[in-house]
Design an enzyme around this catalytic site. Structure first.
Site, PDB file in Angstrom:
ATOM      1  N   THR A 139       1.185   2.584  -5.505  1.00 40.34           N
ATOM      2  CA  THR A 139      -0.241   2.940  -5.506  1.00 40.34           C
ATOM      3  C   THR A 139      -0.382   4.308  -6.161  1.00 40.34           C
ATOM      4  OG1 THR A 139      -0.809   1.682  -3.551  1.00 40.34           O
ATOM      5  CG2 THR A 139      -2.109   3.667  -3.929  1.00 40.34           C
TER       6      THR A 139
ATOM      7  N   ARG B  10      -7.606  -9.720   1.185  1.00 44.89           N
ATOM      8  CA  ARG B  10      -7.365  -8.506   1.988  1.00 44.89           C
ATOM      9  C   ARG B  10      -7.764  -7.245   1.193  1.00 44.89           C
ATOM     10  NH1 ARG B  10      -3.904  -3.766   1.147  1.00 44.89           N
ATOM     11  NH2 ARG B  10      -3.251  -2.986   3.167  1.00 44.89           N
TER      12      ARG B  10
ATOM     13  N   ASP C 228      -6.786   0.319   2.319  1.00 44.12           N
ATOM     14  CA  ASP C 228      -7.462   1.601   2.558  1.00 44.12           C
ATOM     15  C   ASP C 228      -7.936   2.268   1.264  1.00 44.12           C
ATOM     16  OD1 ASP C 228      -4.662   1.878   1.891  1.00 44.12           O
ATOM     17  OD2 ASP C 228      -4.886   4.026   2.283  1.00 44.12           O
TER      18      ASP C 228
ATOM     19  N   GLY D 254      -1.943   0.334   4.406  1.00 45.15           N
ATOM     20  CA  GLY D 254      -3.361   0.669   4.432  1.00 45.15           C
ATOM     21  C   GLY D 254      -4.063   0.471   5.758  1.00 45.15           C
TER      22      GLY D 254
HETATM   23  N1  ASP Z   1      -2.302   1.787   0.724  1.00 52.90           N
HETATM   24  C1  ASP Z   1      -2.180   0.647  -0.119  1.00 52.90           C
HETATM   25  C2  ASP Z   1      -2.764  -0.545   0.604  1.00 52.90           C
HETATM   26  O1  ASP Z   1      -2.503  -0.708   1.787  1.00 52.90           O
HETATM   27  C3  ASP Z   1      -0.761   0.317  -0.501  1.00 52.90           C
HETATM   28  C4  ASP Z   1       0.123   1.478  -0.881  1.00 52.90           C
HETATM   29  O2  ASP Z   1      -0.321   2.620  -0.885  1.00 52.90           O
HETATM   30  O3  ASP Z   1       1.303   1.254  -1.207  1.00 52.90           O
HETATM   31  O4  ASP Z   1      -3.431  -1.323  -0.016  1.00 52.90           O
END
Ligand code: ASP
Length: 327
Positions: A196, A224, A227, A250
């Protein structure tokens, strides 16, 4: 002016001064200095710890990304432009789990989330679950600037992005070779996942901005939303405190409002960014959440905090740059 009217006016200003951002459009920090911080995800990174040449490739990409935002800020550009342009590069680079190169959902497609927030009056925009928008971060900015809304998702967000003149690509554009081998697997099959991206910046006018973009968790349920496009969870910016971008599982960042919490503790407890971020990540860890954050305050102090072995990250403070992966 009657005494009553005068007190009402006074009350209004003292109340609005406590609201988010610079409601009186007054600069908090009129300096010539700037700061920008990026992340490219947090995780276990087993494979990477044993592969120096791969680490070099990631570091080069991070340096390239930070240089984009750095030159915008150095030339007096806005933190919002620096955040958007830096993230666009990371969305284009298949090394990261954002835009091209994003991980697959359980349906075998790339469902992308992004958000952006300005510290000026806490304006924000976000998109969730988009599958054909080349730069989700620019779609998020368009939501912020061209609509009265904050978050648009799936087909509605895609139609909006198209009408806003943003680049639309076929779904296959996001499916890079490297990620194809992950197709159909779940998060548990991929302990080494990361990628991310996020960026926070303070410009020379004293304004903060934050942005985050992701393909989410690999093997996530179709539909889905994580965050990253949730303001206050994965992204937050307020000129009165700080700008934050998060990465990690998230659901924890949503449930504990991690990005907002860092800003709120600074405002309510009158503590530093460093203290606030340390408290919030300690509590995240106690609650079994994993991941990390990058943040910068309105004076240019910045921090990285994570409870995973590594987090891709880099900063530039007035042109002085550094790139890191492990602790
Ligand atoms: N936070 C991101 C999510 O849950 C994934 C990540 O940061 O690796 O969609």
């Amino acid at each position: 002016m009657s005494i009553r009217l005068f007190s009402l006016v006074l009350l209004f200003f003292s109340f609005s001064a406590r609201l988010c951002g610079q409601t009186l459009s007054k600069k908090l920090n009129n300096t010539t200095s700037y700061t920008i911080v990026i992340h490219g995800g947090a995780g276990v990174m087993h494979a990477l710890s044993k592969d120096a040449s791969k680490r070099k490739v990631y570091k080069k990409a991070l340096l390239h990304a930070i240089t984009i935002g750095d030159s915008i800020l150095e030339n007096g550009g806005s933190s919002l432009d620096a955040v958007e342009k830096t993230i666009r590069y990371m969305e284009d680079n298949p090394l990261f789990n954002a835009g091209r190169g994003a991980v697959y959902s359980s349906k075998g497609i790339n469902e992308l989330d992004a958000s952006i927030m300005s510290g000026i009056n806490c304006k924000a925009g976000a998109v969730g679950g988009v599958t054909i928008v080349k730069h989700p971060i620019s779609a998020a900015r368009a939501v912020m600037e061209k609509t009265k809304h904050v978050l648009l998702v799936t087909k509605g967000a895609e139609e909006f992005a198209k009408n806003a003149g943003l680049e639309i690509v076929p779904k296959t554009y996001f499916q890079t070779r490297k990620r194809n081998s992950y197709k159909g697997k779940t998060e548990l099959d991929l302990p080494d996942k990361w990628g991310t991206v996020g960026c926070v910046a303070l410009d020379k006018s004293g304004h903060l901005a934050a942005g985050t973009s992701t393909g989410g968790l690999s093997g996530k349920k179709w539909g889905r939303i994580g965050d990253s496009p949730i303001i206050g969870a994965g992204t937050y910016a307020d000129d009165k405190s700080c700008a934050v971008s998060c990465t990690g599982i998230g659901e924890f960042f949503i449930r504990y409002s991690i990005a907002f919490d860092i800003s709120a503790r600074m405002k309510y407890k009158h503590i530093s960014l460093e203290e606030s971020a340390t408290e919030v990540i300690r509590e995240l860890t106690d609650n079994k959440g994993s991941g990390g954050i990058i943040a910068v305050d309105n004076k240019g102090n910045f921090t990285f905090r994570f409870n995973t072995p590594g987090m891709f990250r880099a900063y530039s403070k007035n042109g002085q740059k550094e790139v890191f992966i492990f602790k």
